[in-house]
Scaffold this motif. Structure first.
Motif, PDB file in Angstrom:
ATOM      1  N   LEU A 119      -0.743   7.447   0.087  1.00 14.55           N
ATOM      2  CA  LEU A 119      -0.436   6.698   1.318  1.00 14.55           C
ATOM      3  C   LEU A 119       0.092   7.652   2.394  1.00 14.55           C
ATOM      4  N   ARG A 163      -1.874   8.681   5.861  1.00 16.44           N
ATOM      5  CA  ARG A 163      -1.229   8.365   7.148  1.00 16.44           C
ATOM      6  C   ARG A 163      -1.041   9.636   7.981  1.00 16.44           C
ATOM      7  N   ASN A 197      -4.399  10.537   9.408  1.00 20.02           N
ATOM      8  CA  ASN A 197      -4.802   9.601  10.469  1.00 20.02           C
ATOM      9  C   ASN A 197      -3.982   9.817  11.735  1.00 20.02           C
ATOM     10  N   ASP A 198      -2.662   9.979  11.562  1.00 15.97           N
ATOM     11  CA  ASP A 198      -1.780  10.177  12.729  1.00 15.97           C
ATOM     12  C   ASP A 198      -2.156  11.437  13.489  1.00 15.97           C
ATOM     13  N   ALA A 240      -1.738  -4.926  11.286  1.00 18.36           N
ATOM     14  CA  ALA A 240      -1.383  -4.172  10.083  1.00 18.36           C
ATOM     15  C   ALA A 240      -0.260  -4.894   9.339  1.00 18.36           C
ATOM     16  N   ASN A 296      -2.442  -4.486   5.678  1.00 17.95           N
ATOM     17  CA  ASN A 296      -1.926  -3.160   6.022  1.00 17.95           C
ATOM     18  C   ASN A 296      -2.868  -2.069   5.499  1.00 17.95           C
ATOM     19  N   LYS A 297      -3.317  -2.258   4.269  1.00 22.11           N
ATOM     20  CA  LYS A 297      -4.213  -1.275   3.643  1.00 22.11           C
ATOM     21  C   LYS A 297      -5.566  -1.239   4.373  1.00 22.11           C
ATOM     22  N   GLU A 302      -5.356   0.561   7.626  1.00 23.80           N
ATOM     23  CA  GLU A 302      -5.311   2.022   7.422  1.00 23.80           C
ATOM     24  C   GLU A 302      -6.731   2.557   7.214  1.00 23.80           C
ATOM     25  N   GLU A 307      -8.647   5.373   9.207  1.00 27.35           N
ATOM     26  CA  GLU A 307      -9.268   6.490   8.486  1.00 27.35           C
ATOM     27  C   GLU A 307     -10.692   6.756   9.002  1.00 27.35           C
TER      28      GLU A 307
END
Ligand SMILES: Cc1cc2nc3c(=O)[nH]c(=O)nc-3n(C[C@H](O)[C@H](O)[C@H](O)COP(=O)(O)OP(=O)(O)OC[C@H]3O[C@@H](n4cnc5c(N)ncnc54)[C@H](O)[C@@H]3O)c2cc1C
Length: 496
Positions: free
Chosen positions: A482, A486, A489-490, A65, A90-91, A94, A98
């Motif tokens: 963002l 996140r 996802n977390d 990432a 990084n994107k 993610e 996702e």
């Protein structure tokens, strides 16, 4: 070649995916999610999925990432730090999170079987590298995507972050480090098998193991015919779409396909070795992926790093990779792979890339002549008090770097590249890095290029948005989006 006029009775599929590594398995799950009726055939030469580069024993399992990999923020000629690649990766990572989060929410994937949260740390020594790390920190941490990045030179704080690494060091030693706690270690082999297990057995899906794709050919109507050789039988199969996710085997199949887009490519294999420690007295204390700086001439993926790993649920430490050279394109491949890939169309570009990368040649030669004692000496830069007998040498996977023809000869490329035929019926994944971590983004690119009509349909658009709620939003310029993605996802992947 084979006679396609006598093939009316051959099994026909909507898509044939060659190889059962992370790339093909990601694409097959995506295609199945978008249309469960699509008839898919996955063909794998080995006896199970995820045994080559995607196997946890063959790669470093870093969820790339750009949290800690210094090669993703190269120093520019004017001394500044380029961050473009870091934001892109990084994107993209993610987006992988996702996808996994959506599948986990629907009960199709169990994150704990392949994903572990783990701090990502960059570690450098001496004034020059510390000053570059400070610049990198300033550039990245001012942006929301990397705002959680911490920086320190304080030995007490470092002892808290990386106790094993700090053991036995003089207080006067100059060390700088950054840390992002929201990093990951991933068992990509386990993820690959989870993907395949999730779809195998469905009526529309066939998986042929221990079956080699020998050759492929397109007829004038655009159908691809693949000749397969299993342990006991040979057969021909047909499809309007083929994905060559064959890892190191992809170049040779691309060349056999005869598409003009394939003529520009050659490959150069770099093999890897790790030092591995399973002693609890060490594995329990170190809890991070710690990335250093690459040696001069070293390919970017040979940056030394000391990682906590979970392989098949077992915790270990890994240090490396030490590069090597073997002419195989696959770990379980043939020594003739490199020589067979040399063609009149790519010979000059290979030669040019060789001349332009003499530093890499010297670096590989140096790595080849290393003894285990030398490797332990390198490890000592990370772990001054290392006990050599706790570490065993292990062979990692093969990476085939892309050599691409250019107007002036040829260039060695370190990334991955998707090659597609002009009619979109064939897609091929070449190259190695950042690899598995960005497989989801790469496969969405394949879908956009080769299934663009379907991707425009309301059914596929709807399902894509369910799987990727942030699709179409640039999370690098939309702070709120963002944070929202996140948070989702977390929560769903239990990364909190
Ligand atoms: C040393 C090392 C460290 C790495 N570290 C990381 C990391 O930390 N993070 C990260 O994200 N990525 C990492 N990577 C990269 C990552 O492992 C690869 O990008 C990824 O595994 C490639 O997946 P794949 O599906 O393309 O290839 P593979 O996993 O190699 O799968 C290809 C499959 O195709 C099969 N095949 C080949 N030819 C044929 C044929 N003719 N017929 C049928 N089947 C065929 C093979 O048997 C194989 O199973 C690393 C790689 C290496 C080598």
């Amino acid at each position: 070649m084979f006679n396609t006029s006598a093939t009316d009775s051959v099994n026909t599929y909507d898509a044939i995916l060659v190889g059962a590594g992370i790339m093909s398995s990601t694409l097959s799950v995506l295609l199945h999610e978008l249309d469960p009726d699509l008839r898919l055939l996955i063909v794998e030469r080995l006896s199970s999925a995820g045994l080559e580069s995607s196997s946890a024993n063959n790669n470093a399992g870093t969820g790339h990432a750009a949290n800690c990999e210094l090669n993703y923020t190269p120093v520019q000629d004017d001394g500044g730090i380029s961050t473009t690649k870091a934001f892109e990766i990084n994107k993209s990572f993610e987006q992988s999170l996702e996808f996994w989060a959506s599948l986990a929410e629907e009960g199709k994937l169990m994150p704990k079987t392949f994903l572990n949260k783990l701090p990502h740390i960059s570690l450098v020594f001496g004034d020059k590298d510390i000053s570059l790390l400070e610049k990198r920190f300033a550039e990245l941490s001012s942006h929301p995507a990397f705002s959680q990045m911490e920086y320190t030179m304080d030995h007490d704080e470092l002892k808290d972050w990386i106790p094993l690494v700090m053991d036995g060091r003089e207080k006067s030693e100059k060390i700088g480090a950054t840390r992002i706690k929201r990093g990951t270690d991933i068992d990509f082999g386990s993820l690959t098998r989870s993907y395949i297990n999730q779809i195998e057995g469905k009526e529309s899906i066939e998986v042929d193991y221990s079956t080699n794709v020998e050759n492929l050919q397109q007829d004038i109507e655009g159908n691809w015919y693949l000749s397969l050789e299993g342990e006991k039988n040979k057969k021909i199969v047909r499809s309007k779409f083929v994905f060559l996710g064959a890892g190191g085997g992809a170049l040779s199949l691309l060349q056999k396909s005869g598409i003009s887009e394939g003529l520009s490519y050659a490959g150069f294999p770099v093999s890897g070795k790790w030092l591995i420690c399973e002693e609890e007295k060490s594995t329990k204390i170190h809890n991070a992926k710690v990335y250093g700086n690459a040696a001069v001439g070293a390919p970017p993926m040979s940056v030394p790093h000391l990682d906590t790993r979970w392989i098949n649920g077992k915790r270990s430490l890994l240090f490396g990779p030490f590069a090597g050279f073997s002419s195989n394109f696959l770990k379980y491949g043939s020594k003739l792979d490199l020589f067979r890939s040399i063609k009149p169309t790519n010979f000059v570009s290979m030669l040019q890339a060789g001349i332009d990368n003499l530093d890499l040649g010297k670096y590989l030669l140096n790595q080849l002549t290393q003894t285990n004692k030398d490797r332990i000496e390198t490890l000592k830069t990370f772990l001054p008090l290392v006990s050599a007998s706790d570490w065993k040498l292990s062979i990692a996977g093969q990476r085939v770097q892309i050599i691409k023809k250019t107007a002036s000869g040829g260039v060695l490329k370190m990334g991955t590249e998707v090659v597609t035929s002009s009619d979109g019926s064939l897609a091929v994944l070449l190259g190695a890095s950042p690899g598995a971590s960005t497989a989801v983004t790469i496969m969405i690119e394949v879908l956009n290029r080769c299934w663009h009509e379907k991707m425009k349909s309301s059914q596929w658009k709807k399902r894509m948005l369910e799987l990727f709620p942030s699709l179409g939003i640039d999370i690098n310029s939309n702070h709120e989006a963002l944070l929202a993605i996140r948070k989702r996802n977390d929560f769903l992947l239990k990364l909190i």
